[in-house]
Design a protein around this motif. Structure first.
Motif: not given
Lengths: 201, 470
Positions: A35, A82-84, A87, A105, A108-109, A112-113, A183-185
């Motif tokens: 990442r 791409r979450e890149h 990042w 998207i 959300e990405n 999530n970071n 985080d979500d997990i």
């Protein structure tokens, strides 16, 4: 995940609409398997000539502007999932992106970071761009707890004050994740029994 | 209570719904590829977690595979490493991989449907925004980021807020030379590249119902190009006929059971959508894009809209796009020379696309100034094209039939359009640099792309079709 509560910073303005994730990080840089390190290629083809010389007129190469807040035109982050992209923005030192509209998207990405996407009104976005045009060092304050973003007081010679504040929306759950660095997990795994029950249905 | 199709499928997959929180949505099928998965596998390792349901996960290598000599080692080091990582990760976590050399390898959104993995009523995700393609079967399918890929690996669930719903009806009969790609480019041009953001779209109406499954996939595929996370179409007899007999489709008693359920998958007559749009198929001409987002499209005979006609705050971005493309506003594109034609991508690389192009170029020859690449969506499509003799037609026309992958849609492999060159492309994005640094993309249907290949210039395919018939 990186925590976020409050930030006061100068801003980097990018007054362009429909900035897609291919511009944020072109596909040829998606071959990394970690990442880290995407920041150097953030906005690569807007930032550098083909011979890798920096383009002087691009805002990230202009020493006039600095800070941890990127401000961009509407429909920011459209296109590829791409979450890149998130990042790369974070790796380049940004903690907040402000626009009048975000693609789903990307939003959300970013969340999530621990990169905070803030949607403001068209009018407020215009005020921010005007404020930074008037004073490139103008600062914004983003307060996640109170869900407000404010422009530091800035009185023009005409007597008009471009300062001001606006509140922004954020899902209550996502807000608490950002403030606490959850985080979500972790959240979903705490419900593992429910998942197994669901599968038996 | 009456429900839309999206609500029916969504509600059937909610593991937990709690006020103030996104829903925990169960995911039936997770598709993965080499580019957006490695960091997610790493995340699992860091957490010491397995893939919860490896049997519900399917992998393929598509984004940066070469489209020539696929059985040779990949020359480009980083691409090779990424593809090798996928192989290693799938072996370690027990995931079925259709990698290079496998007869099922191909673009992730092409192989799911052709293998019968994509089915009505399913929830499907993939770390790729064109996952909406699978919605053509009446599934909830959408793209996710890598953190979410990790989430689905670890939990087989996704935290998601229920989307708003939009119905887009297209009624009536399409004109000659107008196909599914033109329908979706037309809709995006009408509602803009952000017009569907926040929605799941259900496509309906007589013009949609008349489409084949592959054409429906082209429509749903580009939902994301108007910002919609997903798009779907209620399954019908055309859907059921397409699925029956495919490799992983239910069979025997399972088929009957599945079919009975699938027949309940439609929006109730009195269901409410958050937004409804209606279009007339007769208004749609062959489409072409002139700018740098898929919303910048027009009928091929139209002139590029004037910069002055754009809203004040959009003028700058609009003119920037035209400058990039090297086009003047208010100009026609007809007769404009092109350098490349790319027929491929998850939007238009299926056997029907290849058949349509072959049918059109039979006994014709490409123009000398144009390089033509045809990249099939999968090994199965490639094999079928060869079985049907399409490869011979392409060869005679000077079109190069390559091996499957995402290819010049995003130029992660060697298939890049050179700087400044114009490419008429059947792919889905005309963003700056999408097909190669400073490459200029004009999105169009396979027929319009084939017409440009033959004439060497932007052409209204209807005129060539008339000549044949006349």
């Amino acid at each position: 995940m990186k925590k976020f509560t409050k930030l006061t910073s100068a801003i980097v303005p990018l007054n362009i609409e429909n900035i897609d994730t291919d511009q944020i990080i072109p596909a040829r840089f998606l071959k990394a398997t970690t990442r880290e390190g995407f920041g150097e290629n953030l906005f690569r083809d807007w930032r550098y000539e083909n011979d890798n010389q920096p383009k002087a007129d691009f805002v990230l190469n202009d020493p006039t502007y600095s800070g941890q807040i990127l401000v961009a035109g509407k429909n920011f982050g459209c296109g590829s999932s791409r979450e890149h992209a998130a990042w790369a923005i974070q790796d380049a030192g940004f903690d907040v992106v402000i626009s009048s509209f975000f693609a789903d998207i990307f939003k959300e990405n970013a969340l999530n970071n621990g990169l905070l996407p803030i949607q403001v009104s068209e009018e407020f976005l215009k005020n921010i761009f005007t404020a930074v045009e008037t004073d490139p060092k103008v600062k914004l304050t983003v307060d996640l707890e109170t869900q407000t973003v404010s422009i530091d007081e800035q009185v023009l010679p005409s007597g008009e004050d471009l300062g001001g504040a606006e509140s922004f929306e954020i899902n209550a759950y996502k807000k608490s994740c950002l403030i606490n660095g959850y985080d979500d997990i972790d959240f979903i795994l705490a419900q593992k029994e429910l998942i197994e029950e669901f599968e038996k249905r | 209570m009456s429900k839309t199709l999206v609500e029916k499928i969504w509600d059937a997959h909610v593991v937990k719904s709690e006020e103030g929180f996104p829903d925990i949505l169960y995911i039936d099928t997770h598709l993965i590829h080499e580019v957006t998965s490695p960091q997610a596998f790493d995340g699992l390792r860091k957490r010491g977690l397995p893939v919860l349901r490896p049997k519900q996960t399917v992998a393929t290598a598509d984004h940066n595979v070469p489209t020539l000599n696929q059985l040779m080692p990949i020359k480009e080091e980083l691409s090779r490493y990424q593809v090798d990582m996928l192989t290693k990760n799938c072996a370690e976590f027990g995931i079925e991989l259709y990698g290079l050399g496998h007869p099922f390898q191909g673009i992730v959104h092409v192989i799911g449907p052709e293998l019968g993995i994509t089915l009505p009523g399913k929830t499907m995700v993939c770390g790729d925004s064109h996952t909406s393609t699978h919605g053509a079967f009446g599934a909830i399918a959408f793209g996710i980021g890598t953190s979410q890929v990790e989430q689905v690996f670890a939990t087989q669930c996704l935290l998601q807020s229920k989307p708003k719903t939009m119905k887009i009806e297209v009624n009536g009969q399409l004109g000659k030379g107008v196909g599914a790609k033109d329908i979706i480019l037309y809709i995006i041009a009408q509602i803009s590249a952000a017009g569907g953001t926040g929605y799941f779209i259900e496509y309906a109406g007589s013009a949609i119902e008349a489409l084949s499954m592959e054409a429906r996939m082209t429509i749903c595929n580009m939902s994301i190009e108007m910002g919609a996370r997903g798009g779907l179409i209620a399954p019908d007899q055309i859907t059921f006929d397409y699925i029956k007999g495919r490799k992983f489709a239910p069979a025997g008693e399972e088929w009957d059971k599945a079919l009975a359920y699938w027949k309940t998958l439609y929006s109730d007559a009195d269901a409410t959508f958050d937004s409804v749009l209606t279009f007339d198929a007769a208004d749609i001409a062959p489409m072409i894009t002139y700018g740098t987002n898929p919303g910048m499209g027009m009928g091929i005979q139209e002139n590029i809209p004037a910069t002055n006609a754009q809203p004040e705050k959009e003028k700058l971005s609009y003119q920037k796009a035209l400058d990039y493309m090297g086009f003047d506003d208010d100009a026609s594109l007809i007769g404009k020379p092109v350098d490349y034609v790319f027929i491929g991508s998850c939007t238009n690389s299926r056997i029907e696309d290849l058949r349509e192009v072959a049918d059109f170029v039979k006994d014709k020859r490409k123009a000398d100034n144009v390089t033509v690449w045809i990249v099939p969506g999968s090994k199965q499509v490639e094999q079928q094209a060869i079985n049907e003799g399409l490869d011979k037609i392409f060869e005679a026309a000077g079109f190069q039939l390559r091996e499957p992958g995402c290819s010049a849609c995003l130029g992660m492999n060697e298939d890049k359009i050179p700087a400044g060159k114009y490419c008429v492309s059947t792919s889905n994005r005309n963003f700056e640099g999408r097909q190669g640094q400073n490459a200029r993309t004009l999105l169009a249907s396979p027929l319009t792309a084939a017409a440009a290949a033959v004439t060497g210039v932007i052409t209204d395919v209807r005129e060539l079709l008339e000549k044949v018939e006349g």
